[in-house]
Structures are given as structure tokens and as C-alpha cells.
Motif scaffolding. Structure first.
Motif, mmCIF file in Angstrom:
data_model
loop_
_atom_site.group_PDB
_atom_site.id
_atom_site.type_symbol
_atom_site.label_atom_id
_atom_site.label_comp_id
_atom_site.label_asym_id
_atom_site.label_seq_id
_atom_site.Cartn_x
_atom_site.Cartn_y
_atom_site.Cartn_z
ATOM 1 N N THR A 152 -34.694 29.842 3.525
ATOM 2 C CA THR A 152 -35.409 28.776 2.808
ATOM 3 C C THR A 152 -34.685 28.424 1.521
ATOM 4 O OG1 THR A 152 -37.483 29.583 3.754
ATOM 5 C CG2 THR A 152 -37.640 28.119 1.845
ATOM 6 N N PHE A 153 -34.174 29.445 0.821
ATOM 7 C CA PHE A 153 -33.459 29.175 -0.425
ATOM 8 C C PHE A 153 -32.190 28.380 -0.165
ATOM 9 C CE2 PHE A 153 -30.237 30.441 -3.564
ATOM 10 C CZ PHE A 153 -30.874 30.019 -4.721
ATOM 11 N N ARG A 155 -31.705 26.199 2.197
ATOM 12 C CA ARG A 155 -32.064 24.809 2.462
ATOM 13 C C ARG A 155 -32.412 24.083 1.169
ATOM 14 N NH1 ARG A 155 -32.728 23.892 7.852
ATOM 15 N NH2 ARG A 155 -32.883 25.728 9.196
ATOM 16 N N ILE A 156 -33.162 24.766 0.297
ATOM 17 C CA ILE A 156 -33.519 24.130 -0.982
ATOM 18 C C ILE A 156 -32.271 23.872 -1.811
ATOM 19 C CG2 ILE A 156 -34.755 24.482 -3.150
ATOM 20 C CD1 ILE A 156 -36.833 26.066 -1.599
ATOM 21 N N LEU A 157 -31.360 24.852 -1.842
ATOM 22 C CA LEU A 157 -30.121 24.668 -2.595
ATOM 23 C C LEU A 157 -29.288 23.527 -2.019
ATOM 24 C CD1 LEU A 157 -28.310 25.720 -4.859
ATOM 25 C CD2 LEU A 157 -27.298 27.309 -3.220
ATOM 26 N N THR A 158 -29.300 23.398 -0.692
ATOM 27 C CA THR A 158 -28.551 22.299 -0.071
ATOM 28 C C THR A 158 -29.113 20.949 -0.502
ATOM 29 O OG1 THR A 158 -28.027 23.704 1.816
ATOM 30 C CG2 THR A 158 -27.835 21.320 2.121
ATOM 31 N N TRP A 159 -30.431 20.831 -0.504
ATOM 32 C CA TRP A 159 -31.032 19.561 -0.921
ATOM 33 C C TRP A 159 -30.797 19.276 -2.403
ATOM 34 C CZ3 TRP A 159 -32.272 15.884 2.225
ATOM 35 C CH2 TRP A 159 -32.656 16.177 3.536
ATOM 36 N N VAL A 160 -30.827 20.337 -3.227
ATOM 37 C CA VAL A 160 -30.574 20.124 -4.665
ATOM 38 C C VAL A 160 -29.147 19.640 -4.889
ATOM 39 C CG1 VAL A 160 -30.359 21.314 -6.876
ATOM 40 C CG2 VAL A 160 -32.336 21.732 -5.425
#
Length: 338
Positions: A152-153, A155-160
Motif C-alpha cells: 500500500t505504501f 502505491r501511495i508513493l507512486t501516486w505522490v
């Protein structure tokens, strides 16, 4: 007689007798009186004996499969096939993956087992912007090349990161005109610009503010106050909006090094820029304690007024006032075509 003291008669004496027999001496006497004598009785006794053979040695049956010790199984050697045309593939379509000809009518390559469909080959050559938006129909990775598990982290880092890249791209698009203009100003040929009107907060007698813009370095402007002259200013105004690129400041009363100690020298100057639309902006100009002109970059567009305010000075004392021998503004030359 066997030599052991016992004869055939003795053996016969050991045989059981019928219950109706008389005394024990009677059978012995009858045996001696019987026809044939003791030899006949011995033969009769031998006939009663059952011959028994010697036991033969026991043989173990041999197993059909000989036992062996356990060992490591040896894998079969791989069969190496040289790439080339397969049998019966003359005139067939080549594989888009390994270029091996295949018999007509096949759907998968006889060598690499990849699909021979034309739409899959077209899908491989899709443009990058189509591949970015295709989240649900991505190609399955090969065995052994599978990607790591996405947390999950991650994916969030990818979007950021994607959001930051997109923001930077949008900002760069809006800054392209300014960047183009900055590039033109950097390579543009400079030409001096003279202000139309000049004024100052105060002036020492005989050293008016116009002397700081007369293109002579042996005349100077001074506020007429001792110490650093903090807060004193001199202003240049332009009748038409002007694009400024550089400013040239000569500190002191002249360009001679032996005359630097005759006055205080400005250290920091605050430049207040007024544009044609009425907006103001400030910049800080740092000067060195040296003789001669000092050039500083001064990028400003549509300028109508520039006010230079003294913030601090070198060698300030109760017997010296700050002095500016020359202030020159430079803009793009008309030879640049701008």
C-alpha cells in the motif's frame, strides 16, 4: 553282533509284547525256536525300520531385481535444437517472436509456442500514452520475471511521485515564456539607458543626484549626512516603460584606489522597482569595497522607476558621508531586434 555286547536277540527283547502273552521268557524261547533262527528275526526287525534321508541344505530364492543402494537421480540431458526452419514449414508464416516459419493454419509457434495472431503483435507496438492508460489489460509477465509485490505504501508513493512530476510539468509549461525571455536577455547585446528624471532624499551642496548619472566618474552624489547614510535614497525615473538587464555602480568619489578612504562606500543597496502597471518589487544589491565600476544583473521589465536606498556602508565614521560616483543602467540593444 556289533561288538558292543548286544546282539539281535537283545534288540528283539526290547519290543513290546501282547497283553495275552505269558511270562517274559516265553517269547525269547519262542524266538530261538522259530524257524530261521535269529537272522530271520533281524531281517524282520529291519523291515520295520523306516529309512530317513539326511536333510538337504536350504536354498534362498534369488530375487528378480537385485537390491541397490539409494542414490541421487540423474536428470536427463536437455535436447538442444539449433534454430532453423521446422519440418513441414516451407512457405508458412514466420513467428513474430523468433522468426521461425510455421505451417499454415497454426495458431502457436512450433519452436517458442508464442501466439501467431497479428493483433497481439500490434498490441506490442502500441504508443506510450496508450500503455499508460491501460491498467486492466497489461501483459502477464513471464515466469521468472514476475514483479515484486506492491504494498500500500508503494502505491501511495507512486501516486505522490506522479503528482509531483505532473505539477512540475504544468509549472514548466507556464514558465516556458519566462525562460525564453531570460535566455534572450542573457545573450542580448547591452546598451546604456539614461533616466529622464532623477531625485534623491537629500543632497550635499554641490553634489546633486544628477551627478550620479552624468557618465563621469570624477563627480559624485552624497546625502550630506555622516556615518553610513542608512535610509538615504536616490531615484531614477523613465518616461517610457523600459526593460533593464544590468546595473553598473561605482562607489566612492572616484575610480582611483587611493581616494577610497575619502568617503564611506555603500555595502548593501535596496532597489525598489516600479513597473508600468503600478506594481513594486524590491531587490538587494551587494557591493564590494573596491575601486571602479561593479556590474550586477538587474532583470526587470516595463520599469518606470528605480529607487536605490542605502542599507549599510563600509568605513562609516563621523567625518565621512557615503558617496556614489556613478550609476548606469543597461538594456537590450536595438541591434538585437527586440
Amino acid at each position: 553282533d556289533t561288538g558292543t555286547g548286544t546282539g539281535t536277540a537283545d534288540v528283539l527283547d526290547t519290543l513290546p509284547t501282547p497283553l495275552s502273552a505269558g511270562p517274559a521268557t516265553a517269547p525269547a524261547q519262542d524266538a530261538r525256536d522259530a524257524p530261521g533262527g535269529p537272522e530271520a528275526l533281524a531281517d524282520r526287525a529291519r523291515s520295520l525300520l523306516v529309512p530317513v534321508d539326511e536333510p538337504a541344505p536350504r536354498t534362498v530364492p534369488r530375487p528378480a531385481v537385485a537390491p541397490v543402494l539409494p542414490g541421487v537421480p540423474v536428470a536427463d540431458r536437455p535436447e538442444v535444437r539449433a534454430p532453423g526452419q521446422a519440418a513441414g514449414a516451407i512457405g508458412g508464416p514466420p513467428c513474430p517472436w523468433c522468426a521461425t516459419p510455421n505451417p499454415p493454419g497454426r495458431h502457436y509457434c512450433v519452436r517458442c509456442a508464442m501466439s501467431l495472431a497479428g493483433e497481439e503483435q500490434a498490441a506490442v507496438n502500441r504508443s506510450w500514452w496508450r500503455r499508460m492508460t491501460d491498467f486492466g489489460n497489461r501483459e502477464t509477465p513471464w515466469a521468472g520475471d514476475r514483479p515484486r509485490l506492491r504494498r500500500t505504501f508503494d502505491r501511495i508513493l507512486t501516486w505522490v511521485v506522479a503528482a509531483l512530476v505532473l505539477t512540475g510539468a504544468v509549472y514548466a509549461c507556464f514558465q516556458i515564456p519566462r525562460g525564453v525571455q531570460a535566455t534572450r536577455d542573457h545573450f542580448a547585446k547591452r546598451a546604456p539607458l539614461s533616466p529622464d528624471t532623477v531625485r534623491a532624499s537629500r543632497s550635499y551642496p554641490g553634489h546633486k543626484p544628477a551627478l550620479a548619472f552624468d557618465k563621469l566618474n570624477n563627480t559624485w552624489w552624497g546625502p550630506g549626512v555622516v556615518q553610513s547614510g542608512k535610509g538615504e535614497w536616490i531615484e531614477a525615473r523613465f518616461a517610457q516603460p523600459t526593460r533593464l538587464l544590468d546595473v553598473l555602480v561605482t562607489s566612492g568619489v572616484s575610480t582611483h584606489a587611493d581616494e577610497l578612504n575619502q568617503s564611506a562606500l555603500p555595502h548593501f543597496l535596496e532597489a525598489r522597482i516600479t513597473t508600468a502597471d503600478g506594481r513594486t518589487s524590491t531587490r538587494r544589491i551587494a557591493l564590494d569595497q573596491v575601486a571602479g565600476a561593479q556590474r550586477r544583473a538587474f532583470r526587470a521589465h516595463d520599469v518606470t522607476a528605480v529607487r536605490l536606498t542605502v542599507e549599510s556602508s563600509y568605513a562609516a565614521s563621523e567625518k565621512k558621508q557615503v558617496a556614489l560616483a556613478e550609476i548606469e543602467f543597461f538594456g537590450p540593444s536595438n541591434a538585437n531586434g527586440s
